[in-house]
Scaffold this active site. Structure first.
Site, PDB file in Angstrom:
ATOM      1  N   HIS A   1      37.787  34.531  31.143  1.00 58.70           N
ATOM      2  CA  HIS A   1      36.789  33.651  32.203  1.00 58.70           C
ATOM      3  C   HIS A   1      35.476  33.954  32.453  1.00 58.70           C
ATOM      4  O   HIS A   1      34.668  32.879  32.288  1.00 58.70           O
ATOM      5  CB  HIS A   1      37.866  33.891  33.430  1.00 58.70           C
ATOM      6  CG  HIS A   1      37.107  32.993  34.535  1.00 58.70           C
ATOM      7  ND1 HIS A   1      37.429  31.615  34.732  1.00 58.70           N
ATOM      8  CD2 HIS A   1      36.550  33.456  35.819  1.00 58.70           C
ATOM      9  CE1 HIS A   1      36.782  30.973  35.641  1.00 58.70           C
ATOM     10  NE2 HIS A   1      36.295  32.213  36.468  1.00 58.70           N
TER      11      HIS A   1
ATOM     12  N   ASP B   1      35.992  39.445  43.596  1.00 60.77           N
ATOM     13  CA  ASP B   1      34.832  38.122  43.331  1.00 60.77           C
ATOM     14  C   ASP B   1      33.731  38.315  43.923  1.00 60.77           C
ATOM     15  O   ASP B   1      33.426  39.198  44.683  1.00 60.77           O
ATOM     16  CB  ASP B   1      35.810  37.116  43.861  1.00 60.77           C
ATOM     17  CG  ASP B   1      35.534  35.604  42.918  1.00 60.77           C
ATOM     18  OD1 ASP B   1      34.693  35.560  42.278  1.00 60.77           O
ATOM     19  OD2 ASP B   1      36.170  34.707  43.344  1.00 60.77           O
TER      20      ASP B   1
END
Ligand code: N7H
Length: 386
Positions: free
Chosen positions: A278, A150
């Site tokens: 996403h 991330d």
């Protein structure tokens, strides 16, 4: 008023107490482009805002102000001065140094050494809630609980960063209030300039359930084992492999070297990446004909909760809460976080009719959140602590 008192670029220990920085691509980039930052008063802007600084630990301490005047006095006398001594170790505090000093984390520490902000503020505040964010251990550090790296893609804020290849460049005012590009620039009070709105969400992740879904539904293609097919399904749901490599550049298998290459890991556009992935739902890039959507956020979240236990893994059931302490900065929440969540991620007809929801949502449970304002230091000094 809901304020966030996270530290500045030059000081790293006000609100979160346990913040410790680690080397990240964006941080390096920010430091390396000092020549480009003359226009912004970086000493006045809270450090988390422009780069979504990554931390190893972060304590989210939510408090109510019980005694406004004592609170303001302590803010001015005990908290703001932490910023002015220009000694990094001092300013960060010793808890942030625990790794450097050879301590095995802070688990053996006397709690009072960890709760310095709380003890400073005393009874001028009442604690409402705390959430301990913590980077995952070992090689999972930097990865969220589903296992994906991330903190790769955040926009480059004009006047602050030199953009990397594929990085969105956004007007300063899309993130900072009162700067050029802030949609409400005409109606902001002067003291709000260079602050930013922070959207906080506690997002529980159903990790064993997510893993079971991948195992049960491998993509079957010639040359792929079931395991490869499950990994590919996960990558297509996110738009990236666990290493961070984009599926557009690495369509069948993960490519850790690509994932680690910050100069190649953020392509735009991303044909070949599912529309509902996403990263395509939350940043559609060329799908809208322009990156200039006015819908960018700077993300600075951190995982919370323990690793999946053997019992949870074998029963495919979440028994202990874990997830993402999601943090997003923007100058306008309705244009930023709220729009991304409501009109893009949760809209099955975005960016093409019938492409479906952001599939990550199916494995995330919202535990709530709040909106905050991260003021500039001068706003704290001159207005909010007066
Ligand atoms: Fe997302 N994940 O593991 O699936 N996110 N996200 N996010 N997210 C991103 O590029 C994740 C959430 C954005 O520019 C990555 O840094 C999880 C919300 C945006 O390419 C991964 C949760 C919102 C981007 C995840 C969660 C967003 C992004 C790729 C919840 C906004 C950048 C790594 C638990 C409403 C897109 C990276 C771009 C990237 C995950 C929530 C937005 C791996 C687990 C609520 C804008």
């Amino acid at each position: 008023m809901k304020l966030n008192l996270i530290p500045t670029l030059t000081s790293l220990s006000l609100f979160a107490g346990l913040v410790s920085s680690r080397t990240t691509s964006l941080l390096i980039d920010a430091a390396g482009s000092a020549a480009n930052v003359a226009a912004l008063n970086l000493d006045d802007i809270q450090g988390d805002i422009l780069i979504g600084m990554k931390k190893k630990k972060e304590l989210f301490f939510f408090f109510g102000i019980a005694k406004p005047q004592p609170f303001k006095n302590k803010l001015k006398s005990d908290i703001l001065p932490l910023d002015s001594l220009n000694d990094t170790a001092f300013t960060r505090g010793q808890a942030a140094d625990n790794g450097t000093l050879g301590d095995p984390g802070t688990k053996n520490w006397v709690p009072q050494f960890l709760g310095s902000l709380k003890s400073t503020l005393g009874d001028s505040v009442t604690e409402i809630y705390t959430l301990q964010g913590e980077a995952r251990p070992g090689k999972e550090e930097g990865h969220e609980h589903f296992g994906f790296l991330d903190g790769i893609s955040n926009p480059a804020v004009t006047g602050f960063q030199t953009p990397l290849l594929g990085q969105a460049v956004v007007p300063t005012g899309e993130i900072l209030v009162g700067e050029k590009g802030d949609s409400e620039i005409g109606s902001r009070p002067a003291w709000a300039k260079d602050g930013s709105f922070l959207a906080f969400r506690q997002l529980k992740q159903l990790v064993p359930e997510f893993n079971k879904f991948l195992t049960d539904n491998p993509i079957r293609e010639p040359g792929l084992t079931d395991k490869n097919g499950s990994d590919l399904l996960g990558a297509r749901m996110v738009g990236r492999w666990k290493s961070g490599a984009p599926v557009f550049l690495s369509p069948r298998f993960d490519d850790p070297a690509l994932g680690a290459n910050r100069f190649r890991t953020n392509p735009s556009p991303i044909p070949g990446c599912p529309f509902s992935a996403h990263i395509r739902k939350t940043r559609p890039r060329a799908d809208l004909g322009t990156e200039n959507t006015g819908r960018h956020i700077v993300r600075g979240g951190i995982p919370y909760g323990p690793e999946v236990t053997a019992g949870e893994a074998s029963s495919h059931t979440t028994k202990i809460e874990r997830g993402l302490a999601f943090v997003a900065y923007q100058s306008n929440i309705e244009n930023g976080f709220q729009f991304l969540q409501h009109s893009w991620a949760s809209n099955p007809n975005f960016v093409e009719p019938g492409v479906g929801f952001d599939p990550i949502i199916d494995f995330v449970v919202s535990r709530g959140g709040e909106y905050f304002f991260s003021p500039s230091l001068s706003a704290i000094r001159n207005t909010l602590s007066a």
